[in-house]
Motif scaffolding. Structure first.
Motif, PDB file in Angstrom:
ATOM      1  N   VAL A 139       0.840  -1.200   0.000  1.00  0.00           N
ATOM      2  CA  VAL A 139       0.000   0.000   0.000  1.00  0.00           C
ATOM      3  C   VAL A 139       0.875   1.250   0.000  1.00  0.00           C
ATOM      4  O   VAL A 139       0.615   2.214  -0.743  1.00  0.00           O
ATOM      5  N   ALA A 140       1.910   1.255   0.819  1.00  0.00           N
ATOM      6  CA  ALA A 140       2.791   2.419   0.908  1.00  0.00           C
ATOM      7  C   ALA A 140       3.490   2.695  -0.422  1.00  0.00           C
ATOM      8  O   ALA A 140       3.619   3.848  -0.851  1.00  0.00           O
ATOM      9  N   GLU A 141       3.927   1.638  -1.080  1.00  0.00           N
ATOM     10  CA  GLU A 141       4.595   1.815  -2.374  1.00  0.00           C
ATOM     11  C   GLU A 141       3.631   2.332  -3.431  1.00  0.00           C
ATOM     12  O   GLU A 141       3.990   3.165  -4.266  1.00  0.00           O
ATOM     13  N   LEU A 142       2.390   1.848  -3.387  1.00  0.00           N
ATOM     14  CA  LEU A 142       1.392   2.322  -4.340  1.00  0.00           C
ATOM     15  C   LEU A 142       1.080   3.797  -4.100  1.00  0.00           C
ATOM     16  O   LEU A 142       0.988   4.594  -5.042  1.00  0.00           O
ATOM     17  N   ALA A 143       0.921   4.168  -2.837  1.00  0.00           N
ATOM     18  CA  ALA A 143       0.649   5.566  -2.514  1.00  0.00           C
ATOM     19  C   ALA A 143       1.790   6.466  -2.986  1.00  0.00           C
ATOM     20  O   ALA A 143       1.562   7.528  -3.575  1.00  0.00           O
ATOM     21  N   LYS A 144       3.007   6.033  -2.749  1.00  0.00           N
ATOM     22  CA  LYS A 144       4.162   6.832  -3.167  1.00  0.00           C
ATOM     23  C   LYS A 144       4.213   6.969  -4.678  1.00  0.00           C
ATOM     24  O   LYS A 144       4.463   8.060  -5.218  1.00  0.00           O
ATOM     25  N   ALA A 145       3.980   5.867  -5.390  1.00  0.00           N
ATOM     26  CA  ALA A 145       4.031   5.893  -6.849  1.00  0.00           C
ATOM     27  C   ALA A 145       2.966   6.818  -7.429  1.00  0.00           C
ATOM     28  O   ALA A 145       3.178   7.459  -8.469  1.00  0.00           O
ATOM     29  N   MET A 146       1.804   6.898  -6.747  1.00  0.00           N
ATOM     30  CA  MET A 146       0.709   7.730  -7.235  1.00  0.00           C
ATOM     31  C   MET A 146       0.774   9.160  -6.717  1.00  0.00           C
ATOM     32  O   MET A 146      -0.020  10.008  -7.134  1.00  0.00           O
ATOM     33  N   GLY A 147       1.703   9.427  -5.789  1.00  0.00           N
ATOM     34  CA  GLY A 147       1.788  10.757  -5.212  1.00  0.00           C
ATOM     35  C   GLY A 147       0.596  11.103  -4.346  1.00  0.00           C
ATOM     36  O   GLY A 147       0.163  12.257  -4.282  1.00  0.00           O
TER      37      GLY A 147
END
Length: 377
Positions: free
Chosen positions: A215-223
């Motif tokens: 989830v954290a990586e997805l949030a970071k990738a999406m800004g």
């Protein structure tokens, strides 16, 4: 296009005073002290920013107003929008759960898609007056989170992720007997309870850590902003902060709130917790965190009306916050926490999301709401 408002108790980020506000093309063009000479007369009513709610579960309730009775999702979105505006919420983060082990029918795979498609259709059709965004509540022990979340997260209204773990015996359900009694009241016997607990704990052991990273990586990738949820102790907070979470949503102990503050996170509590005088689950009261200087902001959770009440409650005894500080807890502080720097304050250049509020017999009563300068309620 211009609108003017005069003779208002204007609440800015730092002060409040009798003044006037000029709006031009949906943006605040001027904020001046003194009663002013032109425009709508507020008769001393409070003029404050529109409320920003980063977590409301209310959309589901309009989609499924009774168990197993669904409503047209576009119509549900329109009804929900009107309900939010009627209590001063002009920016709405509609929170939807993904992977919840006790999911209602409203949260199953097909219905979440129907609901979010309906919300988007209502927005794109010009049927919504408030600004709606999606907050994905991600149940990290879920076996299917990594499969289900990416296509949902690609929705154009996605704006926030939170990491949840509702395994009984910790966080929100740290009082395990209280939680298990709910299962017993639903007719589960002790053998069934034991089997269910084993299944849930097994999923947590297998998935929670890796899914939180996902989830954290997805949030970071999406800004997109990332929040923790129901943190209980220092370890919970540190795990979330290390993954990039900047919002601590509903910490359940004072220790967790203290650690979140130390890690530079925005501490958000549920509005009903303050207004009702405590947590229904026996967790730390929002009033205790407010008294200790550990509370930054509120989200409505399940009662959108609670937010405007929180702002005015904090500005009275026993809390005694200044009105600007109290109002910021449901406006500017929330907007800043999720990167919405264009709203949340009565200031030149900010979006004209505004409320007219009059306290009557101790309750704040909404007398008008504007979104980007347009009358919405």
């Amino acid at each position: 296009m211009e609108q003017a408002y005069r003779n208002a108790r204007v609440v800015t980020r730092d002060e409040d005073f009798i003044g006037s506000v000029l709006v031009r093309d949906g943006v605040i063009a001027a904020v001046d002290p003194g009663p002013g000479a032109v425009g709508e007369d507020f008769d001393g009513d409070v003029l404050m920013p529109g409320v920003v709610d980063l977590h409301t579960d209310a959309l589901e309730k309009h989609f499924f107003p009774r168990p197993n009775i669904d409503w047209n999702p576009v119509s549900a979105a329109v009804t929900h929008d009107a309900a939010c505006l009627s209590v001063g919420v002009t920016t709405v983060f509609d929170s939807l759960s993904v992977g919840s082990y006790n999911a209602s029918v409203a949260r199953d795979r097909d219905n979440i898609g129907r609901l979010t498609d309906g919300l988007l259709a209502a927005r794109d059709g010009g049927m919504l007056k408030a600004d709606h965004r999606l907050h994905w509540r991600c149940e990290t022990p879920s076996d299917e989170l990594t499969e289900r979340l990416p296509p949902l997260a690609s929705h154009p209204m996605t704006a926030l992720f939170s990491m949840m773990d509702h395994t009984p015996g910790q966080r929100q359900y740290r009082n395990i007997e209280l939680h298990l009694n709910n299962w017993r009241e639903r007719g589960m016997d002790e053998d069934a309870i034991a089997r269910r607990l084993d299944e849930i704990r097994d999923r947590q052991a297998r998935n929670a850590a890796s899914n939180a990273r996902f989830v954290a990586e997805l949030a970071k990738a999406m800004g997109v902003a990332l929040a923790s949820h129901d943190d209980e102790d220092v370890e919970h907070v540190d795990e979330a902060a290390d993954l990039g979470a900047t919002v601590a949503e509903f910490p359940v102990t004072r220790q967790a709130a203290e650690r979140a503050r130390a890690r530079g996170m925005t501490v958000v509590m549920g509005g009903p917790n303050l207004i009702r005088g405590g947590s229904y689950s026996g967790n730390v009261p929002a009033s205790e965190l407010a008294d200790a200087g550990l509370l930054d902001a509120f989200a409505s959770d399940y009662v959108p009306r609670s937010l405007v009440e929180c702002a005015f409650a904090l500005a009275t005894a026993p809390f005694g916050w200044s009105l600007p500080r109290a109002v910021a807890s449901v406006t500017a502080t929330v907007a800043d926490a999720v990167g919405l720097s264009d709203r949340g304050a009565v200031a030149e250049g900010r979006r004209a999301d505004l409320l007219r509020v009059r306290p009557i017999r101790g309750l704040p009563v909404l007398r008008g709401a504007w979104v980007a300068g347009e009358r919405a309620a």
